[in-house]
Design a protein around this motif. Structure first.
Motif, PDB file in Angstrom:
ATOM      1  N   TYR A  52       0.831  -1.213   0.000  1.00 24.06           N
ATOM      2  CA  TYR A  52       0.000   0.000   0.000  1.00 24.06           C
ATOM      3  C   TYR A  52       0.864   1.261   0.000  1.00 24.06           C
ATOM      4  O   TYR A  52       0.616   2.204  -0.756  1.00 24.06           O
ATOM      5  N   LEU A  53       1.911   1.260   0.822  1.00 26.58           N
ATOM      6  CA  LEU A  53       2.744   2.452   0.956  1.00 26.58           C
ATOM      7  C   LEU A  53       3.729   2.600  -0.199  1.00 26.58           C
ATOM      8  O   LEU A  53       3.920   3.696  -0.729  1.00 26.58           O
ATOM      9  N   LEU A  54       4.382   1.493  -0.588  1.00 23.03           N
ATOM     10  CA  LEU A  54       5.441   1.579  -1.589  1.00 23.03           C
ATOM     11  C   LEU A  54       4.907   1.724  -3.010  1.00 23.03           C
ATOM     12  O   LEU A  54       5.555   2.348  -3.858  1.00 23.03           O
ATOM     13  N   MET A  55       3.745   1.140  -3.285  1.00 19.92           N
ATOM     14  CA  MET A  55       3.248   1.129  -4.657  1.00 19.92           C
ATOM     15  C   MET A  55       1.990   1.974  -4.842  1.00 19.92           C
ATOM     16  O   MET A  55       1.413   1.990  -5.925  1.00 19.92           O
ATOM     17  N   ASP A  56       1.578   2.646  -3.756  1.00 21.92           N
ATOM     18  CA  ASP A  56       0.430   3.551  -3.842  1.00 21.92           C
ATOM     19  C   ASP A  56      -0.802   2.832  -4.410  1.00 21.92           C
ATOM     20  O   ASP A  56      -1.449   3.297  -5.355  1.00 21.92           O
ATOM     21  N   LEU A  57      -1.106   1.675  -3.795  1.00 20.89           N
ATOM     22  CA  LEU A  57      -2.246   0.880  -4.236  1.00 20.89           C
ATOM     23  C   LEU A  57      -3.431   1.076  -3.296  1.00 20.89           C
ATOM     24  O   LEU A  57      -3.274   1.547  -2.169  1.00 20.89           O
ATOM     25  N   ALA A  58      -4.589   0.688  -3.756  1.00 14.06           N
ATOM     26  CA  ALA A  58      -5.754   0.645  -2.878  1.00 14.06           C
ATOM     27  C   ALA A  58      -5.571  -0.488  -1.871  1.00 14.06           C
ATOM     28  O   ALA A  58      -4.894  -1.490  -2.155  1.00 14.06           O
ATOM     29  N   TRP A  59      -6.194  -0.333  -0.692  1.00 17.11           N
ATOM     30  CA  TRP A  59      -6.025  -1.345   0.348  1.00 17.11           C
ATOM     31  C   TRP A  59      -6.488  -2.720  -0.128  1.00 17.11           C
ATOM     32  O   TRP A  59      -5.843  -3.735   0.154  1.00 17.11           O
ATOM     33  N   GLY A  60      -7.593  -2.774  -0.842  1.00 17.80           N
ATOM     34  CA  GLY A  60      -8.100  -4.061  -1.316  1.00 17.80           C
ATOM     35  C   GLY A  60      -7.149  -4.740  -2.285  1.00 17.80           C
ATOM     36  O   GLY A  60      -6.906  -5.950  -2.197  1.00 17.80           O
ATOM     37  N   THR A  61      -6.577  -3.961  -3.196  1.00 14.53           N
ATOM     38  CA  THR A  61      -5.612  -4.513  -4.155  1.00 14.53           C
ATOM     39  C   THR A  61      -4.354  -4.985  -3.436  1.00 14.53           C
ATOM     40  O   THR A  61      -3.824  -6.064  -3.736  1.00 14.53           O
ATOM     41  N   ALA A  62      -3.870  -4.187  -2.486  1.00 15.19           N
ATOM     42  CA  ALA A  62      -2.674  -4.567  -1.729  1.00 15.19           C
ATOM     43  C   ALA A  62      -2.905  -5.858  -0.953  1.00 15.19           C
ATOM     44  O   ALA A  62      -2.028  -6.738  -0.898  1.00 15.19           O
ATOM     45  N   LEU A  63      -4.101  -6.007  -0.361  1.00 17.27           N
ATOM     46  CA  LEU A  63      -4.410  -7.224   0.398  1.00 17.27           C
ATOM     47  C   LEU A  63      -4.449  -8.446  -0.516  1.00 17.27           C
ATOM     48  O   LEU A  63      -3.893  -9.502  -0.192  1.00 17.27           O
ATOM     49  N   LEU A  64      -5.098  -8.329  -1.682  1.00 20.44           N
ATOM     50  CA  LEU A  64      -5.179  -9.466  -2.594  1.00 20.44           C
ATOM     51  C   LEU A  64      -3.804  -9.847  -3.143  1.00 20.44           C
ATOM     52  O   LEU A  64      -3.507 -11.040  -3.319  1.00 20.44           O
ATOM     53  N   LEU A  65      -2.939  -8.862  -3.404  1.00 21.16           N
ATOM     54  CA  LEU A  65      -1.572  -9.166  -3.832  1.00 21.16           C
ATOM     55  C   LEU A  65      -0.800  -9.872  -2.726  1.00 21.16           C
ATOM     56  O   LEU A  65      -0.050 -10.826  -2.990  1.00 21.16           O
ATOM     57  N   ALA A  66      -0.981  -9.412  -1.484  1.00 24.38           N
ATOM     58  CA  ALA A  66      -0.308 -10.061  -0.358  1.00 24.38           C
ATOM     59  C   ALA A  66      -0.771 -11.504  -0.207  1.00 24.38           C
ATOM     60  O   ALA A  66       0.028 -12.411   0.052  1.00 24.38           O
ATOM     61  N   ILE A  67      -2.067 -11.727  -0.396  1.00 23.59           N
ATOM     62  CA  ILE A  67      -2.605 -13.091  -0.328  1.00 23.59           C
ATOM     63  C   ILE A  67      -1.992 -13.954  -1.423  1.00 23.59           C
ATOM     64  O   ILE A  67      -1.564 -15.092  -1.182  1.00 23.59           O
ATOM     65  N   ALA A  68      -1.926 -13.428  -2.643  1.00 22.64           N
ATOM     66  CA  ALA A  68      -1.365 -14.189  -3.767  1.00 22.64           C
ATOM     67  C   ALA A  68       0.100 -14.549  -3.515  1.00 22.64           C
ATOM     68  O   ALA A  68       0.547 -15.650  -3.861  1.00 22.64           O
ATOM     69  N   LEU A  69       0.859 -13.631  -2.899  1.00 24.85           N
ATOM     70  CA  LEU A  69       2.282 -13.880  -2.631  1.00 24.85           C
ATOM     71  C   LEU A  69       2.505 -14.760  -1.403  1.00 24.85           C
ATOM     72  O   LEU A  69       3.627 -15.246  -1.187  1.00 24.85           O
ATOM     73  N   SER A  70       1.472 -14.975  -0.604  1.00 23.92           N
ATOM     74  CA  SER A  70       1.644 -15.790   0.609  1.00 23.92           C
ATOM     75  C   SER A  70       1.670 -17.282   0.303  1.00 23.92           C
ATOM     76  O   SER A  70       2.181 -18.074   1.093  1.00 23.92           O
ATOM     77  N   PHE A  71       1.128 -17.687  -0.849  1.00 27.46           N
ATOM     78  CA  PHE A  71       1.050 -19.104  -1.174  1.00 27.46           C
ATOM     79  C   PHE A  71       2.383 -19.627  -1.724  1.00 27.46           C
ATOM     80  O   PHE A  71       3.156 -18.885  -2.325  1.00 27.46           O
ATOM     81  N   SER A  72       2.609 -20.921  -1.517  1.00 33.60           N
ATOM     82  CA  SER A  72       3.777 -21.606  -2.080  1.00 33.60           C
ATOM     83  C   SER A  72       3.313 -22.600  -3.134  1.00 33.60           C
ATOM     84  O   SER A  72       2.163 -23.032  -3.135  1.00 33.60           O
TER      85      SER A  72
END
Length: 523
Positions: free
Chosen positions: A101-121
């Motif tokens: 959210y802070l580094l890429m100036d994204l909306a909170w919802g988009t930042a959360l979904l990206l974090a979820i996508a990156l959490s998986f292995s």
């Protein structure tokens, strides 16, 4: 004809990356980007067609169905699996979401979904790496697969929420599906071992699971997973998974090609993927320390964490539904993580030998029940590996010798042997800590019936290093492996098929001419 180009480029780049030790799916993704670049530079029309979209979707459904086939409660119902996966998911989202959210100036919802996508292995990469080393049933392999299954379930929940589908009144029928399990079991038993088995898998995954759930307003992905899970406890569930493996892999080629064809990565996508690759070690470190907190030894925690240190194709599936505009950056991130993770996992045991001593300082004093030191007491004959060969040796020897013990790296298999009255315990022959904690004062002979050559070599060498002077015997399918086993310290190594032929011939020589068949054929 676009289909011909897809096949040519997918095969060529898949073969190329396989030759340098990377998963072929990295090549398939690259093939899509090459085709996209070719279209941009030559003016050719190369785009994802409805056929490719459909193939990609079928690949996802088959992937989820095979995940469901592994969804046994005993593989996920353990503190280290449930706690480790949920804590890792929660901490990753808490850290990544505000960072994005802070580094890429994204909306909170988009930042959360990206974090979820990156959490998986990656289920595909980890399963392939562990299977190639025959470590799927080792303790660290079971922990890694259990965590991946939990992550897959989380991903499925996210996808279901992201689609926003409203179930119809017929969705209540899903609660009655367990009543169909006896029928499904009979169908699996009746399908044999050939093409009918594959067709049954396709019927359940794509028709009943995928199309059926979609018809009643539920996620087709959920349907594929549910029908796979309904067969998970059948003895032939893994045979079904293996029969579908190649079909699933071919369809998944379409999924990765589709991502690449839809557009070339721009500067922002490459920068995002590079940053994601740089924070990848933090993902592995978090897994490591969480697993240590659940009383795993540093070796098991290290090997499990290394298998999970990558990004997932499930992240791409989530993105294809919830964040299609981020699909290409995430695809590059997944590919880079595979490039980093694949060679590291092949060297996992050698890496731990170098860093194991400092990492062991972080272990807790209490040990996990599956990782306790082992004393063999008055055991005289030790059998390492209780598959078909080891079990046959045990059952024959127990008639003449009572002080026998069997070891196996699959705890579930060891428990099953115990229920059948055999003296079998869990132990991993490739674990250096097992050998350091092993006490075997009365052992006179060791039978190496392990499934892989590496385990036999390690066992033979380590037994001799520990000063064991008794008899060591092994079996193998290949003459060159027999030579290696003897060089490692075994007294004898027999070729399995040769010994089978000798045993059959001995039955002929021992056959009594007076013996008659139980039921003589009519003439």
């Amino acid at each position: 004809m676009p289909e011909a180009l897809w096949i040519v480029f997918a095969f060529a780049l898949g073969l190329l990356v396989k030759g340098i030790g990377l998963p072929p799916l990295v090549g398939y993704l690259g093939a899509g980007f090459v085709l996209s670049g070719l279209a941009a530079s030559t003016g050719l029309t190369i785009e994802a067609t409805d056929a490719l979209d459909h193939i990609a979707h079928l690949g996802v459904l088959l992937l989820l169905f095979t995940v469901g086939l592994k969804l046994k409660l005993r593989s996920v119902v353990s503190p280290e699996v449930i706690g480790g996966s949920l804590l890792h998911f929660g901490i990753t989202c808490l850290v990544f979401t505000p960072g994005l959210y802070l580094l890429m100036d994204l909306a909170w919802g988009t930042a959360l979904l990206l974090a979820i996508a990156l959490s998986f292995s990656s289920t595909v990469l980890a399963a392939k790496v562990l299977e190639s080393k025959r470590e799927l049933r080792a303790f660290h392999g079971r922990v890694a697969i259990g965590i991946l299954i939990m992550q897959d379930l989380i991903a499925l929940g996210v996808m279901s929420l992201a689609t926003g589908q409203t179930p119809s009144q017929w969705a209540l029928v899903v609660f009655g599906l367990p009543l169909l399990r006896p029928l499904l079991f009979r169908l699996l038993d009746a399908s044999g071992h050939d093409e009918l088995l594959v067709l049954l898998g396709l019927l359940l995954a794509l028709v009943l699971g995928g199309y059926g759930f979609e018809t009643i307003g539920l996620s087709s992905e959920l349907g594929a997973l549910v029908f796979g899970a309904m067969l998970a406890n059948h003895p032939r569930s893994q045979e079904l998974a293996k029969s579908l493996w190649s079909v699933k892999e071919v369809f998944l080629v379409g999924f990765f090609l589709q991502i690449g064809i839809e557009g070339l990565p721009d500067h922002q996508a490459m920068l995002f993927a590079l940053v994601a690759a740089l924070v990848l070690p933090l993902k592995g470190a978090l897994f490591f320390f969480l697993l240590l907190a659940f009383r795993l030894r540093s070796r098991s925690a290290f090997l499990s964490s290394l298998a999970l240190t990558n990004y997932s194709e499930f992240g791409l599936i989530v993105a294809s539904i919830a964040l299609p505009e981020w699909l290409v950056p995430l695809a590059i991130s997944v590919s880079l993580s595979f490039v980093i993770s694949a060679p590291l996992n092949r060297l996992a045991h050698a890496l731990y030998e170098r860093v194991g001593q400092p990492l062991a300082r972080f272990e807790t004093r209490k040990r996990h029940p599956d990782e306790q030191p082992l004393s063999l007491g008055n055991t005289r004959i030790l059998i390492m590996g209780m598959g078909r060969t080891g079990t046959a040796a045990y059952d024959w020897l127990i008639r003449q010798e009572t002080n026998i013990m069997g070891l196996d790296s699959d705890p579930a298999k060891a428990q099953e042997h115990q229920r059948q009255g055999r003296n079998v315990v869990f132990a991993d022959a490739e674990d250096a800590s097992f050998w350091s904690g092993l006490h075997m004062p009365s052992v006179e002979a060791v039978i190496l019936a392990l499934g892989d050559i590496e385990g036999k070599l390690i066992a033979a060498r380590t037994l001799r290093k520990k000063g064991f002077r008794g008899y060591i015997v092994a079996h193998t399918m290949f003459a060159d492996e027999a030579t290696q086993i003897r060089a490692a310290g075994a007294n004898d190594a027999y070729l399995t098929m040769n010994e089978t032929g000798v045993a059959l011939a001995s039955h002929v020589l021992n056959h009594s001419p007076e013996a008659q068949p139980a039921t003589a054929p009519e003439r």
